[in-house]
Design a protein around this motif. Structure first.
Motif, PDB file in Angstrom:
ATOM      1  N   THR A 133       0.836  -1.195   0.000  1.00 19.12           N
ATOM      2  CA  THR A 133       0.000   0.000   0.000  1.00 19.12           C
ATOM      3  C   THR A 133       0.872   1.246   0.000  1.00 19.12           C
ATOM      4  OG1 THR A 133      -1.715  -1.163   1.254  1.00 19.12           O
ATOM      5  CG2 THR A 133      -1.820   1.243   1.215  1.00 19.12           C
ATOM      6  N   PHE A 134       0.541   2.168  -0.892  1.00 24.09           N
ATOM      7  CA  PHE A 134       1.257   3.440  -0.944  1.00 24.09           C
ATOM      8  C   PHE A 134       0.681   4.416   0.079  1.00 24.09           C
ATOM      9  CE2 PHE A 134       2.066   2.195  -5.485  1.00 24.09           C
ATOM     10  CZ  PHE A 134       3.452   2.117  -5.383  1.00 24.09           C
ATOM     11  N   ALA A 135       1.558   5.243   0.638  1.00 26.00           N
ATOM     12  CA  ALA A 135       1.146   6.332   1.537  1.00 26.00           C
ATOM     13  C   ALA A 135       2.083   7.513   1.291  1.00 26.00           C
ATOM     14  CB  ALA A 135       1.210   5.879   2.993  1.00 26.00           C
ATOM     15  N   GLN A 136       1.813   8.620   1.991  1.00 30.05           N
ATOM     16  CA  GLN A 136       2.640   9.817   1.831  1.00 30.05           C
ATOM     17  C   GLN A 136       4.014   9.583   2.431  1.00 30.05           C
ATOM     18  OE1 GLN A 136       1.947  13.455   4.295  1.00 30.05           O
ATOM     19  NE2 GLN A 136       1.467  14.422   2.324  1.00 30.05           N
ATOM     20  N   SER A 137       5.039  10.050   1.723  1.00 29.67           N
ATOM     21  CA  SER A 137       6.410   9.938   2.224  1.00 29.67           C
ATOM     22  C   SER A 137       6.564  10.680   3.545  1.00 29.67           C
ATOM     23  CB  SER A 137       7.386  10.502   1.193  1.00 29.67           C
ATOM     24  OG  SER A 137       8.676  10.637   1.748  1.00 29.67           O
ATOM     25  N   LEU A 138       7.394  10.149   4.422  1.00 28.65           N
ATOM     26  CA  LEU A 138       7.653  10.808   5.700  1.00 28.65           C
ATOM     27  C   LEU A 138       8.691  11.907   5.565  1.00 28.65           C
ATOM     28  CD1 LEU A 138       7.757   7.662   8.026  1.00 28.65           C
ATOM     29  CD2 LEU A 138       5.845   9.215   7.622  1.00 28.65           C
ATOM     30  N   THR A 139       9.367  11.968   4.412  1.00 24.91           N
ATOM     31  CA  THR A 139      10.413  12.969   4.215  1.00 24.91           C
ATOM     32  C   THR A 139      10.072  13.995   3.146  1.00 24.91           C
ATOM     33  OG1 THR A 139      11.551  11.532   2.623  1.00 24.91           O
ATOM     34  CG2 THR A 139      12.199  11.355   4.942  1.00 24.91           C
ATOM     35  N   ASN A 140       9.081  13.700   2.308  1.00 28.63           N
ATOM     36  CA  ASN A 140       8.691  14.605   1.228  1.00 28.63           C
ATOM     37  C   ASN A 140       7.170  14.556   1.086  1.00 28.63           C
ATOM     38  OD1 ASN A 140       8.299  16.124  -1.072  1.00 28.63           O
ATOM     39  ND2 ASN A 140       9.325  14.677  -2.450  1.00 28.63           N
ATOM     40  N   PRO A 141       6.462  15.632   1.432  1.00 27.37           N
ATOM     41  CA  PRO A 141       4.993  15.627   1.405  1.00 27.37           C
ATOM     42  C   PRO A 141       4.396  15.275   0.047  1.00 27.37           C
ATOM     43  CG  PRO A 141       5.819  17.551   2.559  1.00 27.37           C
ATOM     44  CD  PRO A 141       7.009  16.904   1.918  1.00 27.37           C
ATOM     45  N   SER A 142       5.124  15.524  -1.031  1.00 28.11           N
ATOM     46  CA  SER A 142       4.592  15.218  -2.366  1.00 28.11           C
ATOM     47  C   SER A 142       5.057  13.860  -2.886  1.00 28.11           C
ATOM     48  CB  SER A 142       5.010  16.314  -3.359  1.00 28.11           C
ATOM     49  OG  SER A 142       6.415  16.386  -3.466  1.00 28.11           O
ATOM     50  N   GLY A 143       5.822  13.139  -2.078  1.00 33.52           N
ATOM     51  CA  GLY A 143       6.347  11.848  -2.499  1.00 33.52           C
ATOM     52  C   GLY A 143       5.604  10.676  -1.890  1.00 33.52           C
ATOM     53  N   LEU A 144       6.051   9.477  -2.224  1.00 29.96           N
ATOM     54  CA  LEU A 144       5.410   8.237  -1.794  1.00 29.96           C
ATOM     55  C   LEU A 144       6.293   7.442  -0.839  1.00 29.96           C
ATOM     56  CD1 LEU A 144       4.170   6.892  -5.264  1.00 29.96           C
ATOM     57  CD2 LEU A 144       2.705   7.872  -3.468  1.00 29.96           C
ATOM     58  N   ARG A 145       5.673   6.512  -0.174  1.00 26.19           N
ATOM     59  CA  ARG A 145       6.350   5.439   0.544  1.00 26.19           C
ATOM     60  C   ARG A 145       5.433   4.232   0.562  1.00 26.19           C
ATOM     61  NH1 ARG A 145       4.578   4.801   6.150  1.00 26.19           N
ATOM     62  NH2 ARG A 145       3.083   6.461   6.646  1.00 26.19           N
ATOM     63  N   ILE A 146       5.983   3.073   0.836  1.00 27.62           N
ATOM     64  CA  ILE A 146       5.167   1.876   1.035  1.00 27.62           C
ATOM     65  C   ILE A 146       4.955   1.727   2.530  1.00 27.62           C
ATOM     66  CG2 ILE A 146       5.124  -0.637   0.856  1.00 27.62           C
ATOM     67  CD1 ILE A 146       6.561  -0.401  -1.787  1.00 27.62           C
ATOM     68  N   SER A 147       3.704   1.856   2.960  1.00 20.94           N
ATOM     69  CA  SER A 147       3.392   1.856   4.387  1.00 20.94           C
ATOM     70  C   SER A 147       3.059   0.468   4.907  1.00 20.94           C
ATOM     71  CB  SER A 147       2.230   2.809   4.670  1.00 20.94           C
ATOM     72  OG  SER A 147       1.066   2.410   3.950  1.00 20.94           O
ATOM     73  N   GLU A 148       2.459  -0.341   4.054  1.00 22.34           N
ATOM     74  CA  GLU A 148       2.098  -1.711   4.454  1.00 22.34           C
ATOM     75  C   GLU A 148       2.468  -2.655   3.308  1.00 22.34           C
ATOM     76  OE1 GLU A 148      -2.028  -1.867   5.389  1.00 22.34           O
ATOM     77  OE2 GLU A 148      -1.919  -0.297   6.913  1.00 22.34           O
ATOM     78  N   TYR A 149       2.908  -3.838   3.647  1.00 21.56           N
ATOM     79  CA  TYR A 149       3.283  -4.802   2.618  1.00 21.56           C
ATOM     80  C   TYR A 149       3.265  -6.209   3.203  1.00 21.56           C
ATOM     81  CZ  TYR A 149       7.642  -4.057   5.134  1.00 21.56           C
ATOM     82  OH  TYR A 149       8.563  -3.906   6.133  1.00 21.56           O
ATOM     83  N   HIS A 150       3.089  -7.153   2.331  1.00 21.66           N
ATOM     84  CA  HIS A 150       3.118  -8.559   2.732  1.00 21.66           C
ATOM     85  C   HIS A 150       3.525  -9.375   1.516  1.00 21.66           C
ATOM     86  CE1 HIS A 150       2.288 -12.262   4.802  1.00 21.66           C
ATOM     87  NE2 HIS A 150       1.382 -12.618   3.914  1.00 21.66           N
TER      88      HIS A 150
END
Length: 259
Positions: free
Chosen positions: A154-171
């Motif tokens: 699942t994609f979520a907002q990056s913790l270091t860049n408000p306009s970027g992405l991060r993967i918050s949940e994965y399996h």
């Protein structure tokens, strides 16, 4: 082998690609991944030199050396005529992307991956306080059948860049129907080779099962920090555009080699 899971392969390939221009056109991430996978499969038998992607169907290495030293264990060796085939024969069993939750899922199957080559090892090994010499020359013939990767992220907002992405949940889970080891050690007789191959096959199948509860933790430790650092530079649409542009580049190379 775990690091070659589909999610990691997609994101690492994107990170190693040459920069591409972004535009404001909305692109569905699920469609972009589909285009990427189709182009990746077609490109593997030729590779793509501008992005430093070698020929991977088959993946070959004529000769390489290695050294290993820990405590009283000291080994040197080499691998020659190394060949991995089947990396481009994957089948997409299923895949989906929910635009509301930004959750992606995938189910990818490699019918068979075969490893061939010759290895030579010499040195001293220490085990349980016992030191003994090692000398081995082995013809490698290993097949991994029905290797399947099933996962979601699942994609979520990056913790270091408000306009970027991060993967918050994965399996992620991967499954192996069978490992068929048919190596030949020239310093052993037929019976010992048969026993070693049977033991290796059984241990490989067992280890794949035993490691499953720890796959997500291994990803968290060794993969996700770098993946999320890369994703922080992209919005979802920019990431989708990147995959589409990469697919277009590889398709334009028009690889006609049949692996």
């Amino acid at each position: 082998m775990i690091a070659k899971a589909v999610l990691l392969a997609l994101l690492v390939a994107a990170a190693s690609a040459s920069p591409v221009a972004q535009d404001s056109t909305e692109i569905n991430y699920g469609d972009a991944i589909t285009q990427f996978l189709q182009a990746w499969k077609k490109m593997l038998p030729c590779g793509y030199a501008p992005d430093d992607i070698p020929v991977m169907a088959p993946l070959t290495n004529d000769f390489s050396t290695f050294e290993y030293s820990m405590g009283e264990t000291n080994l040197v060796g080499n691998i020659s005529n190394f060949r991995i085939s089947g990396l481009n024969n994957f089948e997409i069993i299923g895949g989906a992307f929910d635009t509301s939750s930004q959750k992606a899922s995938f189910d990818v199957l490699f019918p068979e991956i075969q490893i061939l080559g010759t290895s030579a090892i010499e040195g001293v090994m220490s085990m349980l306080g016992i030191t003994f010499p090692v000398r081995e020359v082995c013809l490698i013939n290993e097949r991994f059948q029905q290797l399947r990767f099933v996962g979601e992220y699942t994609f979520a907002q990056s913790l270091t860049n408000p306009s970027g992405l991060r993967i918050s949940e994965y399996h992620l889970q991967f499954y192996l129907a069978d490992a068929k080891i048919d190596n030949w050690e020239i310093f052993m007789n037929i019976s010992l080779n048969d026993y070693a191959n049977l033991w290796s096959s059984q241990m490989t199948n067992l280890l794949v099962k035993l490691i499953q509860p720890n796959v997500d933790q291994l990803l968290a430790t060794y993969a996700m920090p770098n993946i999320n650092a890369f994703l922080s530079a992209f919005s979802l649409n920019q990431l989708s555009q990147l995959f589409v542009n990469m697919a277009n580049k590889w398709n334009s190379a028009d690889c006609q080699v049949q692996a």
